[in-house]
Design an enzyme around this catalytic site. Sequence first.
Site, PDB file in Angstrom:
ATOM      1  N   ASP A 332     121.090   9.302  26.223  1.00 14.86           N
ATOM      2  CA  ASP A 332     119.681   9.642  26.092  1.00 14.86           C
ATOM      3  C   ASP A 332     119.033   8.548  25.234  1.00 14.86           C
ATOM      4  O   ASP A 332     119.707   7.891  24.434  1.00 14.86           O
ATOM      5  CB  ASP A 332     119.549  11.013  25.441  1.00 14.86           C
ATOM      6  N   ASP A 334     115.390   8.554  23.409  1.00 10.19           N
ATOM      7  CA  ASP A 334     114.604   8.918  22.224  1.00 10.19           C
ATOM      8  C   ASP A 334     115.337   9.959  21.372  1.00 10.19           C
ATOM      9  O   ASP A 334     115.698  11.027  21.867  1.00 10.19           O
ATOM     10  CB  ASP A 334     113.239   9.463  22.660  1.00 10.19           C
TER      11      ASP A 334
END
Length: 503
Positions: A332, A334
């Site tokens: 992922d 952010d």
Amino acid sequence: MTGPAADVVIPSLGRPSLAVLLDTLLAQPLPGRVFVVYDRPGAGTLPALPSADERVQVLAGRGWGPAAARNAGWRASRADWVAFLDDDVIVDSRWAEDLAGDLEGAGDQVAAVQGQVEVPLPQHRRPTDWERNVAGLETSRWITADLAVRRRALVEVGGFDERFPRAYREDADLALRLADRGLDLAMGRRRVRHPVPPASWSVSLAKQRGNADDALMGRLHGRHWRPAAGAPSGALRRHAAVTAAGLAAGVSAAAGRRRLAAAGGLAWAAGSAGFARRRIAPGPRTPAEVATMVVTSAAIPPLAVGHRLAGEARARRQAPLAGTRPLAVLFDRDGTLIHDVAYNGDPALVAPVAAAAGALSRLRAAGVALGLVTNQSGVARGLITAAEVDAVNARVGELLGPFDAVAVCPHGSGDGCACRKPRPGLIDKAAAELGVAPSQCVVVGDIGSDVDAARAAGARAVLVPTPATRRLEVRRTRWRPGGGAAVAPDLIAATDMILGVRR
């Protein structure tokens, strides 16, 4: 000789028996190459072998044990089948021919074909306790003394689990993971001899370390893993009772409670004596053997219990990330690799989190492909553009190194797309771009939707919580039945889990 192409992988610490094995193998028309993985910790390459042959390739192991060494061997192979041999077995002159016949007769659902193992025992006397222990290899299933496995099956499950540091249970673990995918084991016709190696009088004490591996098996495969793996029930409960009696006797004596101390001591003595008697009866009953059985039978119960308790503590931290080293890790963006700036479209605001660069560098050095999978609903909301997302992703690559695949979901939560996490679309897309199956990937993220997307795609996951991570998400990841996910305090610990590093 006909039959599917097969390479041979031999993990070794450089024992003299290796040269004998290689001489016998290389005198035969082998269907492929021989990979010797020299796994002695702190050593360089394998010393010069008496039988130099271009079919033999020596690989340097990491000293992490036979599971890791076998992984290094089969990953270097490109054959349809990989035949694992121990470096102390003896193959006959027909072994290669019989191997080809075994593999040619294996159906599509057969993931592995096991060779038959013979353990020669002395004919002039009863076998010792150690000799009987080694003779158990003759009836064991899935043992890697001689086990040929389809390479595609190894790729599918990720190979051997490197958290098993000994030549114990790593084969049963592989078997259960293959069986979970509906694959079968067949018994072949080829044979090897496994002589009883020399051992000190205390070998049975050292073998108790295997109780820690049993704890990991329980965490990975559930309480009833033994019947599924064809493993005997063991004597841990009896050892626990004897140990408890001894502890009760000691505590009672220290407290001045003589009757309780006497009762506990009697129970401990009776349990230890019974254990020794069961080990002595089928043996040669020489004075040396009897003395060894008496001493070790008193020491084994507390050692077994201690190793099991230590293993349970380690397994509680390690077991949720089942399997072994993946072919790809999907991150992922952010909150995981860079600090979260809401709907960021400005590359100048990209700031990597601590240890992100180091973690990615370690994974690249280990040959693991890297991907970026990120939800960007700001595009659907009109807050940022797809071009701005691409610019931010490019900046992440500049700061943290290139990614082999990037998958972006530009949709909002109400769009009903298949790609927005927690749906599996991003994982599937990145895995396809990398040319691997989702089951060969680990997803690393900071919230529950990352973990749920991994599970939906059939990948494993590591959750690295931040202040934005809800406690419920952490609890669900850590304790949800079925495993496949783990919680790490930071990216360094997550990378350790993924690479199988113990600190």
